[in-house]
Write an enzyme that holds these catalytic residues in place. Structure first.
Site, PDB file in Angstrom:
ATOM      1  N   CYS A  80     -32.354  -2.388  17.026  1.00  0.00           N
ATOM      2  CA  CYS A  80     -30.978  -1.919  16.850  1.00  0.00           C
ATOM      3  C   CYS A  80     -30.629  -1.135  18.106  1.00  0.00           C
ATOM      4  CB  CYS A  80     -30.857  -1.039  15.614  1.00  0.00           C
ATOM      5  SG  CYS A  80     -29.215  -0.337  15.378  1.00  0.00           S
ATOM      6  N   GLU A 100     -25.904  -7.268  17.078  1.00  0.00           N
ATOM      7  CA  GLU A 100     -26.988  -8.066  17.629  1.00  0.00           C
ATOM      8  C   GLU A 100     -26.365  -9.241  18.366  1.00  0.00           C
ATOM      9  OE1 GLU A 100     -29.922  -7.476  18.130  1.00  0.00           O
ATOM     10  OE2 GLU A 100     -30.566  -5.993  16.644  1.00  0.00           O
TER      11      GLU A 100
END
Length: 227
Positions: free
Chosen positions: A2, A104
Site C-alpha cells: 500500500c 494500486e
C-alpha cells in the site's frame, strides 16, 4: 503493498467509534504518499486513546537517521512479529490508520493504470498499523519524531488482479485489542492479520493524475470513464 491512499472523510464521521478522542482538524487528502503525515489512532502512555498525526514510514528507535523510513511504509503480516524493524512495535505499539481508499497499479501492455480500492459500502475503514518514537542520538534534547507503518497481508480475490498484497483491514470489534499496549498474545494478534472478505471491497480504474504525488486533487479518485 500500500503505497498511496486517501482520507477524504472528516474524522467527525467516525468519531463516534472512539469515545473521548479529540481528533485534529484535517483537510481532505486525495493522494497521501510516503513520508507525509497521516492520521492515526493509538493509546497514549496514560491510557487515553489519542489521534496524532505521524510520519508515514516507520523509523525504528535504533535507526541512525530518518531515511530508513521511506522503505518502511509497509510491514508484512507474516513476519512482523520477528523482523527487527517491527517486532518491538508489534508487541506494544500498535495503532489504527484510517483511510477511505487506496491505490494500486495494474499493468496493461507497456502501461500501468492506477486503480482506486474502497469499501463496497463507501465507508471509511481502518488499517492495522505500528508506530515508533525516534530521535537522533546526537541530539538528545530534540523533539521526538513519531512514525508509523501499514501492515499488509495476502490479497483477497478482489485485489488479486491488481496486486498480491493488500492492507490488513480490521473489524471494529478488534480495535480495542489491537491498540491495547498491554495485550501481548502473539497468536491472537497474528490471526487478525488476514485479508478481509473479497465482497467488502470494490475497485475502479482512475486517471493517471494520481501518479504524481504532488497532485493532491479530487481528480485522483474520479473513475476513468468519468474523467
Amino acid at each position: 503493498m500500500c503505497g498511496r491512499f486517501t482520507l477524504t472523510t472528516s474524522p467527525v464521521a467516525f468519531a463516534s467509534l472512539f469515545d473521548g478522542i479529540e481528533f485534529p482538524e484535517v483537510v481532505p487528502r486525495y493522494n497521501i504518499a510516503p513520508t507525509q503525515d497521516v492520521l492515526t489512532i493509538r493509546v497514549a502512555d496514560d491510557g487515553r486513546q489519542i489521534a496524532p498525526l505521524m510520519r508515514w514510514g516507520l523509523v525504528p528507535f535504533w535507526a541512525k537517521d530518518l531515511k530508513i523510513g521511506a522503505r518502511m511504509i509497509n510491514a508484512r503480516g507474516e513476519t512482523v512479529a520477528e523482523k527487527p524493524s517491527f517486532r518491538n512495535a508489534f508487541k506494544s505499539r500498535r495503532c489504527l490508520i484510517p483511510l477511505d481508499g487506496f491505490y494500486e497499479w495494474k499493468r496493461d501492455g507497456k502501461e500501468k493504470w492506477p486503480h482506486y480500492i474502497t469499501r463496497s459500502d463507501d465507508q471509511p475503514f481502518f488499517a492495522a498499523g505500528l508506530w515508533e518514537k525516534w530521535k537522533p542520538k546526537e541530539q538528545p534534547d530534540a523533539d521526538p519524531i513519531y512514525s508509523c507503518t501499514i501492515i499488509t497481508t495476502d490479497a483477497n480475490e478482489t485485489m488479486q488482479p491488481l496486486h498480491d498484497r493488500m492492507p490488513v483491514i480490521l473489524d471494529q470489534a478488534d480495535f480495542e485489542m489491537w491498540t491495547d499496549p498491554e495485550f501481548h498474545e502473539r497468536s491472537t494478534l497474528e490471526k487478525l492479520l488476514a485479508p478481509c472478505p473479497a465482497e467488502d471491497l470494490k475497485t475502479v480504474a482512475v486517471s493517471k493524475t494520481v501518479n504524481k504525488a504532488t497532485n493532491e486533487v479530487p481528480g485522483c479518485i474520479v473513475p476513468l470513464a468519468d474523467g
